[in-house]
Motif scaffolding. Structure first.
Motif, PDB file in Angstrom:
ATOM      1  N   ALA A  73       0.896  -1.191   0.009  1.00 62.94           N
ATOM      2  CA  ALA A  73      -0.059   0.052  -0.039  1.00 62.94           C
ATOM      3  C   ALA A  73       0.735   1.229  -0.062  1.00 62.94           C
ATOM      4  CB  ALA A  73      -0.956  -0.018   1.148  1.00 62.94           C
ATOM      5  N   GLU A  74       2.005   1.051  -0.427  1.00 65.18           N
ATOM      6  CA  GLU A  74       3.101   2.149  -0.058  1.00 65.18           C
ATOM      7  C   GLU A  74       2.573   3.382  -0.965  1.00 65.18           C
ATOM      8  OE1 GLU A  74       6.094   4.723   0.919  1.00 65.18           O
ATOM      9  OE2 GLU A  74       5.605   2.921   1.973  1.00 65.18           O
ATOM     10  N   GLY A  75       2.435   4.603  -0.326  1.00 62.86           N
ATOM     11  CA  GLY A  75       1.975   5.830  -1.034  1.00 62.86           C
ATOM     12  C   GLY A  75       0.661   5.847  -1.051  1.00 62.86           C
ATOM     13  N   GLY A  76      -0.320   4.598  -0.671  1.00 62.49           N
ATOM     14  CA  GLY A  76      -1.627   4.746  -0.685  1.00 62.49           C
ATOM     15  C   GLY A  76      -2.425   4.856   0.501  1.00 62.49           C
ATOM     16  N   THR A  77      -3.358   4.009   0.507  1.00 63.61           N
ATOM     17  CA  THR A  77      -4.185   3.628   1.768  1.00 63.61           C
ATOM     18  C   THR A  77      -4.464   2.190   1.922  1.00 63.61           C
ATOM     19  OG1 THR A  77      -5.678   5.521   1.092  1.00 63.61           O
ATOM     20  CG2 THR A  77      -6.514   3.979   2.761  1.00 63.61           C
ATOM     21  N   LEU A  78      -4.210   1.931   3.371  1.00 65.84           N
ATOM     22  CA  LEU A  78      -4.322   0.399   3.932  1.00 65.84           C
ATOM     23  C   LEU A  78      -5.550   0.467   4.592  1.00 65.84           C
ATOM     24  CD1 LEU A  78      -3.181  -2.464   4.231  1.00 65.84           C
ATOM     25  CD2 LEU A  78      -2.025  -1.541   6.392  1.00 65.84           C
ATOM     26  N   PHE A  79      -6.659  -0.418   4.296  1.00 68.69           N
ATOM     27  CA  PHE A  79      -7.863  -0.529   5.030  1.00 68.69           C
ATOM     28  C   PHE A  79      -8.025  -1.859   5.644  1.00 68.69           C
ATOM     29  CE2 PHE A  79     -12.654  -1.713   4.254  1.00 68.69           C
ATOM     30  CZ  PHE A  79     -12.940  -0.938   5.309  1.00 68.69           C
ATOM     31  N   LEU A  80      -8.117  -1.551   6.889  1.00 73.04           N
ATOM     32  CA  LEU A  80      -7.982  -2.710   8.034  1.00 73.04           C
ATOM     33  C   LEU A  80      -9.664  -2.833   8.299  1.00 73.04           C
ATOM     34  CD1 LEU A  80      -4.854  -1.693  10.106  1.00 73.04           C
ATOM     35  CD2 LEU A  80      -5.071  -3.285   8.276  1.00 73.04           C
ATOM     36  N   ASP A  81     -10.225  -3.924   7.520  1.00 70.89           N
ATOM     37  CA  ASP A  81     -11.581  -4.065   7.801  1.00 70.89           C
ATOM     38  C   ASP A  81     -11.798  -5.170   8.941  1.00 70.89           C
ATOM     39  OD1 ASP A  81     -14.307  -3.877   7.589  1.00 70.89           O
ATOM     40  OD2 ASP A  81     -14.398  -5.167   5.552  1.00 70.89           O
ATOM     41  N   GLU A  82     -12.777  -4.922   9.692  1.00 68.04           N
ATOM     42  CA  GLU A  82     -13.217  -5.980  10.961  1.00 68.04           C
ATOM     43  C   GLU A  82     -11.807  -5.917  11.787  1.00 68.04           C
ATOM     44  OE1 GLU A  82     -15.921  -6.303  11.496  1.00 68.04           O
ATOM     45  OE2 GLU A  82     -16.656  -6.231   9.500  1.00 68.04           O
TER      46      GLU A  82
ATOM     47  N   ILE B 212       8.116  -0.578   9.527  1.00 67.67           N
ATOM     48  CA  ILE B 212       7.635  -2.088   9.847  1.00 67.67           C
ATOM     49  C   ILE B 212       8.887  -2.954   9.754  1.00 67.67           C
ATOM     50  CG2 ILE B 212       5.326  -1.440   9.032  1.00 67.67           C
ATOM     51  CD1 ILE B 212       6.384  -3.383   6.696  1.00 67.67           C
ATOM     52  N   THR B 213       8.654  -4.069  10.296  1.00 67.71           N
ATOM     53  CA  THR B 213       9.929  -5.201  10.113  1.00 67.71           C
ATOM     54  C   THR B 213       9.135  -6.438   9.761  1.00 67.71           C
ATOM     55  OG1 THR B 213      11.007  -4.091  12.140  1.00 67.71           O
ATOM     56  CG2 THR B 213      11.802  -6.623  11.350  1.00 67.71           C
ATOM     57  N   ARG B 214       9.519  -7.131   8.749  1.00 70.04           N
ATOM     58  CA  ARG B 214       8.972  -8.303   8.167  1.00 70.04           C
ATOM     59  C   ARG B 214       9.292  -9.325   9.296  1.00 70.04           C
ATOM     60  NH1 ARG B 214      11.738  -7.852   2.590  1.00 70.04           N
ATOM     61  NH2 ARG B 214      10.386  -6.388   1.556  1.00 70.04           N
ATOM     62  N   VAL B 215       8.193 -10.320   9.291  1.00 70.36           N
ATOM     63  CA  VAL B 215       8.231 -11.568  10.111  1.00 70.36           C
ATOM     64  C   VAL B 215       9.477 -12.412   9.721  1.00 70.36           C
ATOM     65  CG1 VAL B 215       7.446 -13.686  10.949  1.00 70.36           C
ATOM     66  CG2 VAL B 215       5.881 -11.676  10.419  1.00 70.36           C
ATOM     67  N   GLY B 216      10.233 -12.765  10.773  1.00 72.21           N
ATOM     68  CA  GLY B 216      11.748 -13.230  10.626  1.00 72.21           C
ATOM     69  C   GLY B 216      12.914 -12.407  10.137  1.00 72.21           C
ATOM     70  N   GLY B 217      12.596 -11.040   9.971  1.00 76.63           N
ATOM     71  CA  GLY B 217      13.593 -10.068   9.541  1.00 76.63           C
ATOM     72  C   GLY B 217      13.988  -9.244  10.642  1.00 76.63           C
ATOM     73  N   GLU B 218      14.955  -8.509  10.538  1.00 75.82           N
ATOM     74  CA  GLU B 218      15.520  -7.687  11.494  1.00 75.82           C
ATOM     75  C   GLU B 218      15.595  -6.060  10.929  1.00 75.82           C
ATOM     76  OE1 GLU B 218      19.363  -8.986  12.763  1.00 75.82           O
ATOM     77  OE2 GLU B 218      18.765 -10.814  13.401  1.00 75.82           O
ATOM     78  N   LYS B 219      15.539  -6.006   9.415  1.00 78.10           N
ATOM     79  CA  LYS B 219      15.532  -4.568   9.012  1.00 78.10           C
ATOM     80  C   LYS B 219      14.244  -3.817   9.106  1.00 78.10           C
ATOM     81  CE  LYS B 219      16.696  -2.482   4.564  1.00 78.10           C
ATOM     82  NZ  LYS B 219      16.993  -2.682   3.209  1.00 78.10           N
ATOM     83  N   GLU B 220      14.494  -2.741   9.484  1.00 79.92           N
ATOM     84  CA  GLU B 220      13.373  -1.721   9.514  1.00 79.92           C
ATOM     85  C   GLU B 220      13.011  -1.298   8.048  1.00 79.92           C
ATOM     86  OE1 GLU B 220      13.961   0.915  12.755  1.00 79.92           O
ATOM     87  OE2 GLU B 220      12.880  -0.230  14.185  1.00 79.92           O
ATOM     88  N   LEU B 221      11.717  -1.189   7.954  1.00 73.84           N
ATOM     89  CA  LEU B 221      11.329  -0.744   6.565  1.00 73.84           C
ATOM     90  C   LEU B 221      10.434   0.612   6.798  1.00 73.84           C
ATOM     91  CD1 LEU B 221      10.328  -3.915   4.584  1.00 73.84           C
ATOM     92  CD2 LEU B 221      12.656  -2.860   4.429  1.00 73.84           C
ATOM     93  N   LYS B 222      10.875   1.613   6.192  1.00 79.18           N
ATOM     94  CA  LYS B 222       9.891   2.703   6.180  1.00 79.18           C
ATOM     95  C   LYS B 222       8.662   2.766   5.433  1.00 79.18           C
ATOM     96  CE  LYS B 222      12.814   6.705   7.735  1.00 79.18           C
ATOM     97  NZ  LYS B 222      13.366   8.122   7.162  1.00 79.18           N
ATOM     98  N   VAL B 223       7.566   3.069   6.043  1.00 77.72           N
ATOM     99  CA  VAL B 223       6.337   3.096   5.055  1.00 77.72           C
ATOM    100  C   VAL B 223       5.646   4.523   5.247  1.00 77.72           C
ATOM    101  CG1 VAL B 223       5.949   0.313   5.056  1.00 77.72           C
ATOM    102  CG2 VAL B 223       5.200   1.834   7.052  1.00 77.72           C
ATOM    103  N   ASN B 224       5.045   4.657   4.059  1.00 76.74           N
ATOM    104  CA  ASN B 224       4.044   5.741   3.845  1.00 76.74           C
ATOM    105  C   ASN B 224       2.692   5.477   3.241  1.00 76.74           C
ATOM    106  OD1 ASN B 224       3.145   8.422   3.316  1.00 76.74           O
ATOM    107  ND2 ASN B 224       3.964   8.408   1.432  1.00 76.74           N
ATOM    108  N   VAL B 225       1.964   5.181   4.483  1.00 74.12           N
ATOM    109  CA  VAL B 225       0.555   4.590   4.196  1.00 74.12           C
ATOM    110  C   VAL B 225      -0.298   5.291   5.099  1.00 74.12           C
ATOM    111  CG1 VAL B 225      -0.877   2.562   4.671  1.00 74.12           C
ATOM    112  CG2 VAL B 225       1.713   2.196   3.778  1.00 74.12           C
TER     113      VAL B 225
END
Length: 386
Positions: A230-239, A260-273
């Motif tokens: 959803a980078e740059g857009g919208t994340l809709f978390l329903d229910e 965020i950090t992926r499951v099993g990962g260590e690197k932090e990732l920037k997100v614009n959502v």
């Protein structure tokens, strides 16, 4: 029959192109200069325009700029006896579909014309699909409650404020989320939906944040999560009220830090959502029970929008019935049907526990089982409500 406009100041070239294209079953019009061509192109609908570059009154590049600015869907192919790479690049940058140099290779010309037709067909199909999608996600009703929601959407959509949408199942929460996205500055980017109730608790974190290869038994490769998609857009978390506690904690961190950090990962990732959430639960009661984090609730509920049940907006039923009649008759390839006034009144007496979703299903059932005019008696018979 596909239509082509030929714009060239050399009559012999126009004649040759006309004969070839008419043999290929195109309807052809001609113009001797850019001004005449522009007049035709803005009055008539063409699939393809073949345009010379060096012409009196208005050259081909100027014509191209003006026809692109007019919003024409025609594929413009530039033709020039003075062609060079720079001219071709300039033409394509300004919106030309292709560039062909003189003397014309007729086989190359025909291939280009066929490719341009494919492109024009795709543009037309895309516009039709967008109109269908727009109709599908139209917000119907003039009740006070719906008017307030529409006004709220207009105010809130242009901002990046997080929104929590509440309301019963089938009431239209997803529709509100879609319009918040469509009217925002993020509309050109993705709207990614996650139904938190439909994903098992052990998989929700992978779904949201992605995972690295080997993070768990079935993780045979790296996978991006919904936040990244959803980078740059919208994340809709329903229910969202059905989200697991550990996932709630990670979502809270993502909202706080935009990382965020992926499951099993260590690197932090920037997100614009931008996050929009929805629930059919009373989250304050869920907080009291210990099922939902209060700090996450406050992060999500910068703006609260409540979608009323259909029973709270019965005055919208005539409009909704008309809307679904038209769309469903078209969908099923049936002649347009109608409700009698008494049939509408009977629909307004029903207790719509399933809200808009249930109402649409009932209308679909009625148009399939009933004749051209749907009566009160048929509503009583087929609505499935006592």
């Amino acid at each position: 029959m596909p239509r082509i406009l030929i714009i060239d100041d050399e009559k012999s070239i126009r004649k040759t192109l006309r004969e070839i294209l008419e043999y290929e079953s195109f309807k052809v019009d001609e113009a001797g200069d850019g001004l005449e061509g522009l007049s035709l192109a803005t009055k008539e609908k063409y699939d393809i325009i073949l345009c010379d570059i060096k012409m009196p009154k208005m050259d081909g590049i100027e014509f191209l700029e003006k026809v692109m600015a007019s919003g024409s869907d025609a594929a413009v192919v530039m033709i020039s006896g003075h062609g060079n790479i720079e001219t071709a690049v300039e033409a394509v940058k300004k919106g030309a579909f292709d560039f062909i140099a003189k003397p014309l290779d007729l086989n190359r010309l025909l291939v280009t014309v066929r490719n341009a037709m494919d492109r024009t067909s795709l543009v037309t199909e895309t516009k039709v699909l967008k109109r269908k999608v727009s109709k599908t996600f139209e917000m119907i009703g003039d009740s006070k409650a719906i008017a307030q929601i529409k006004e709220m959407i207009e105010r809130v959509a242009p901002t990046d404020a997080r929104v929590l949408i509440t309301g019963g199942n089938g009431s239209g929460k997803e529709l509100v989320a879609r319009w918040l996205h469509e009217k925002s500055s993020r509309a050109a980017a993705p709207l990614i939906e996650v139904n938190c109730a439909a994903i098992p608790g052990e998989l929700i974190e992978s779904e949201l944040f992605g995972h690295e290869k080997g993070a768990f038994t079935s993780a045979i490769g790296q996978r991006k999560g919904k936040f990244e998609l959803a980078e740059g857009g919208t994340l809709f978390l329903d229910e969202i009220g059905d989200m697991s506690g550990s996932a709630q904690a990670k979502v809270l961190r993502a909202l706080q830090e935009n990382k965020i950090t992926r499951v099993g990962g260590e690197k932090e990732l920037k997100v614009n959502v931008r996050v929009i959430a929805a629930t059919n639960k009373d989250l304050k009661k869920e907080i009291e029970k210990g099922n939902f984090r209060e700090d996450l609730y406050h992060r999500l509920s910068v703006i609260l929008i409540h979608v009323p049940s259909l029973n709270e907006r019965l005055e919208d039923i005539p409009q909704l019935a008309d809307h679904f009649l038209k769309s469903l008759c078209e969908e099923h390839g049936m002649p347009l049907k109608s409700f009698t006034k008494d049939a509408i009144k009977e629909l307004q007496k029903i207790n719509w526990t399933g809200n808009i979703r249930e109402f649409r299903n009932v209308v679909e059932r009625l148009i399939i089982l009933c004749d051209k005019v749907i009566t009160e008696k048929e509503v009583l018979l087929y609505a499935g409500k006592k």
